[in-house]
Design a protein around this motif. Structure first.
Motif, PDB file in Angstrom:
ATOM      1  N   PRO A  78       0.836  -1.203   0.000  1.00  0.00           N
ATOM      2  CA  PRO A  78       0.000   0.000   0.000  1.00  0.00           C
ATOM      3  C   PRO A  78       0.870   1.252   0.000  1.00  0.00           C
ATOM      4  N   VAL A  79       0.496   2.236  -0.813  1.00  0.00           N
ATOM      5  CA  VAL A  79       1.183   3.528  -0.832  1.00  0.00           C
ATOM      6  C   VAL A  79       0.653   4.336   0.350  1.00  0.00           C
ATOM      7  N   THR A  80       1.574   4.800   1.207  1.00  0.00           N
ATOM      8  CA  THR A  80       1.165   5.507   2.428  1.00  0.00           C
ATOM      9  C   THR A  80       1.394   7.015   2.350  1.00  0.00           C
ATOM     10  N   ALA A  81       2.315   7.470   1.502  1.00  0.00           N
ATOM     11  CA  ALA A  81       2.579   8.909   1.344  1.00  0.00           C
ATOM     12  C   ALA A  81       3.239   9.139  -0.015  1.00  0.00           C
ATOM     13  N   VAL A  82       2.968  10.308  -0.600  1.00  0.00           N
ATOM     14  CA  VAL A  82       3.527  10.680  -1.900  1.00  0.00           C
ATOM     15  C   VAL A  82       4.045  12.108  -1.796  1.00  0.00           C
ATOM     16  N   GLY A  83       5.325  12.304  -2.087  1.00  0.00           N
ATOM     17  CA  GLY A  83       5.913  13.640  -2.049  1.00  0.00           C
ATOM     18  C   GLY A  83       5.336  14.545  -3.124  1.00  0.00           C
TER      19      GLY A  83
END
Length: 120
Positions: free
Chosen positions: A66-71
């Protein structure tokens, strides 16, 4: 679910696996400058067909994260350069603007031909 980005790793820079020991995987499209390519998993650049946001899924081969954060600039870097830094630490705030954080163990056995994708 929709595939928003898919590519295939074509070669691995000599120092790229070293980043895995720091819980990172760094990608760049084919044609990267040699001094950059040395540290990257090089791939045949695909089109980005949607927004890269927390809640998406990252897949590498048979593994799902799962992707938890994206800059703030990660999506633009992926679209334009095929470049992102993936951090396998599950943080919910991006550490750097070009970083994508995912939850799960660092992958092993990454080889040319491995498929990398984001699904939303």
């Amino acid at each position: 679910m929709t595939v928003i980005y898919q590519t295939t790793i074509t070669r691995i820079g000599e120092s790229a696996p070293d980043a895995l020991s720091d819980n990172m995987l760094i990608t760049f499209r084919e044609g990267a400058p040699a001094d950059v390519a040395e540290f990257c998993f090089i791939h045949n650049h695909g089109a980005l067909n949607g927004a890269l946001l927390p809640g998406a899924q990252f897949e590498l081969g048979e593994k799902h994260y799962p992707v938890t954060a994206v800059g703030d600039v990660a999506e633009q870097n992926l679209r334009e350069l095929g470049h992102i830094t993936l951090r396998f630490d599950g943080q919910t705030q991006a550490e750097y603007p070009g970083t994508v954080h995912v939850a799960g163990p660092v992958p092993d056995g990454i080889a040319p031909g491995c498929i990398l994708k984001f699904i939303a």
